[in-house]
Enzyme design. Sequence first.
Site: not given
Length: 239
Positions: A96, A158, A187
């Site tokens: 991430d 995300k 996400k």
Amino acid sequence: MPGTYTEAQIAATIDHAVLKPDFTRAEVDRELDIAAEWGVWSACVRPSDVGYAVTRLEGSGVRVCTVIGFPHGTTSTAAKVAELRRAFDEGATEFDMVVHIGALRSGEDAYVRDDIAAVVEAAGGLISKVILETSYLDEEQIARGSRLTEEGGATFVKTSTGFAGGGATVDHVRLMRASVSPAVQVKASGGVRGLDAAIAMLDAGATRLGTSASATILGELRARLAGDDATGAEDTSSY
């Protein structure tokens, strides 16, 4: 998966966050054990904890995810790539990365896209997620950042790190979902602390949740299902 969710379905969306900078080894152990106990998709750990987490979670079925350029995104592209390669060597399978927030806000789209693409390339086909830090962005910047995430080849866009004073919102998840093709997933991370919030994010289009409240979310679901069963509800298999 709109509508109803089983415990297994919710668990399979969760990246259990183990990212607080002040966590001791004992606290990391506790969080990794929670991830294993509830059978979540992954534990998302600090880069320095990757190798340790891989060993502790061996055999549990829980993957190890880590963060790149966290939490500000302002490290160089070369530094992000080096960080990912070290994490890969230690056994992480998902990454991430934090977008360069200032560059995104400045309209430096080529830089943002190239930064993402370099990290994605280094991931070598493993799952890569791009954190926009939506609390710092307006809607145009969120939509553009989502599109640049897709152009850079990432698997997910995300919402948040959880460390910027704001987190995921349903509206932002919907905007991100609308800004990318079905090839890119969303996400929701930051502030997802209970079952209702988790379901709201999933119904808005997220397919992964970043949270440190995995036990709370899944425990609430288990209790609700048990309550439905006790009252003789027709469907006790999902919520």
